[in-house]
Design a protein around this motif. Sequence first.
Motif, mmCIF file in Angstrom:
data_model
loop_
_atom_site.group_PDB
_atom_site.id
_atom_site.type_symbol
_atom_site.label_atom_id
_atom_site.label_comp_id
_atom_site.label_asym_id
_atom_site.label_seq_id
_atom_site.Cartn_x
_atom_site.Cartn_y
_atom_site.Cartn_z
ATOM 1 N N ALA A 22 0.829 6.368 -6.983
ATOM 2 C CA ALA A 22 0.480 6.958 -5.685
ATOM 3 C C ALA A 22 0.846 8.441 -5.652
ATOM 4 N N VAL B 222 -4.327 6.302 2.753
ATOM 5 C CA VAL B 222 -3.678 5.055 2.365
ATOM 6 C C VAL B 222 -4.383 4.555 1.109
ATOM 7 N N ARG C 63 0.870 -1.174 0.000
ATOM 8 C CA ARG C 63 0.000 0.000 0.000
ATOM 9 C C ARG C 63 0.908 1.226 0.000
ATOM 10 N N TYR C 64 0.329 2.359 -0.282
ATOM 11 C CA TYR C 64 1.082 3.607 -0.254
ATOM 12 C C TYR C 64 0.388 4.561 0.709
ATOM 13 N N VAL C 65 1.173 5.121 1.594
ATOM 14 C CA VAL C 65 0.669 6.065 2.580
ATOM 15 C C VAL C 65 1.018 7.464 2.081
ATOM 16 N N GLN D 132 -4.234 1.852 -2.488
ATOM 17 C CA GLN D 132 -3.716 0.717 -3.219
ATOM 18 C C GLN D 132 -3.465 1.234 -4.621
ATOM 19 N N MET E 112 -3.638 11.544 6.743
ATOM 20 C CA MET E 112 -3.064 10.412 6.046
ATOM 21 C C MET E 112 -4.118 9.823 5.115
ATOM 22 N N SER F 102 -8.480 6.708 5.292
ATOM 23 C CA SER F 102 -7.984 8.081 5.316
ATOM 24 C C SER F 102 -8.543 8.805 6.526
ATOM 25 N N ARG G 38 4.872 7.282 1.132
ATOM 26 C CA ARG G 38 5.687 6.217 1.718
ATOM 27 C C ARG G 38 5.107 4.874 1.287
ATOM 28 N N THR G 39 5.978 3.911 0.998
ATOM 29 C CA THR G 39 5.545 2.559 0.661
ATOM 30 C C THR G 39 5.360 1.794 1.961
ATOM 31 N N TRP G 40 4.177 1.191 2.108
ATOM 32 C CA TRP G 40 3.841 0.474 3.331
ATOM 33 C C TRP G 40 3.519 -0.971 2.984
ATOM 34 N N LEU H 271 1.756 -4.133 4.183
ATOM 35 C CA LEU H 271 0.719 -4.560 5.098
ATOM 36 C C LEU H 271 1.098 -5.889 5.736
#
Length: 99
Positions: free
Chosen positions: A66, A57, A8-10, A59, A55, A45, A86-88, A90
């Motif tokens: 993103a 988040v 996911r991308y934050v 996909q 924030m 969000s 930021r790349t997150w 999960l």
Amino acid sequence: MEDPGFTRYVILLEKVPGRELTRATIDAHIAHLARLDDEKKLVLSGPFADHPSGMVVVQAESKDEAVAIAEADPFVREGVRTYEVRTWLLACRENGYLG
């Protein structure tokens, strides 16, 4: 080990000092989030209760996508928020909590 199915991308949105939100910009931001939700890209969000930031988040297929989502946000376009993507990874039961 990175699994794209769990990536996911934050998007961290930070208030720009001296710039205030207008009702129109808030409404446009909400419409942006609704579109992302309709496209099944919005994960979650919201604003932080203890800091003037928020924030989103998403996909997305890539970090570039993103970034494009962040740059399309009316908060960013209107200059009332800056962003950092930021790349997150999960962590969940399905991947053994290994993100």
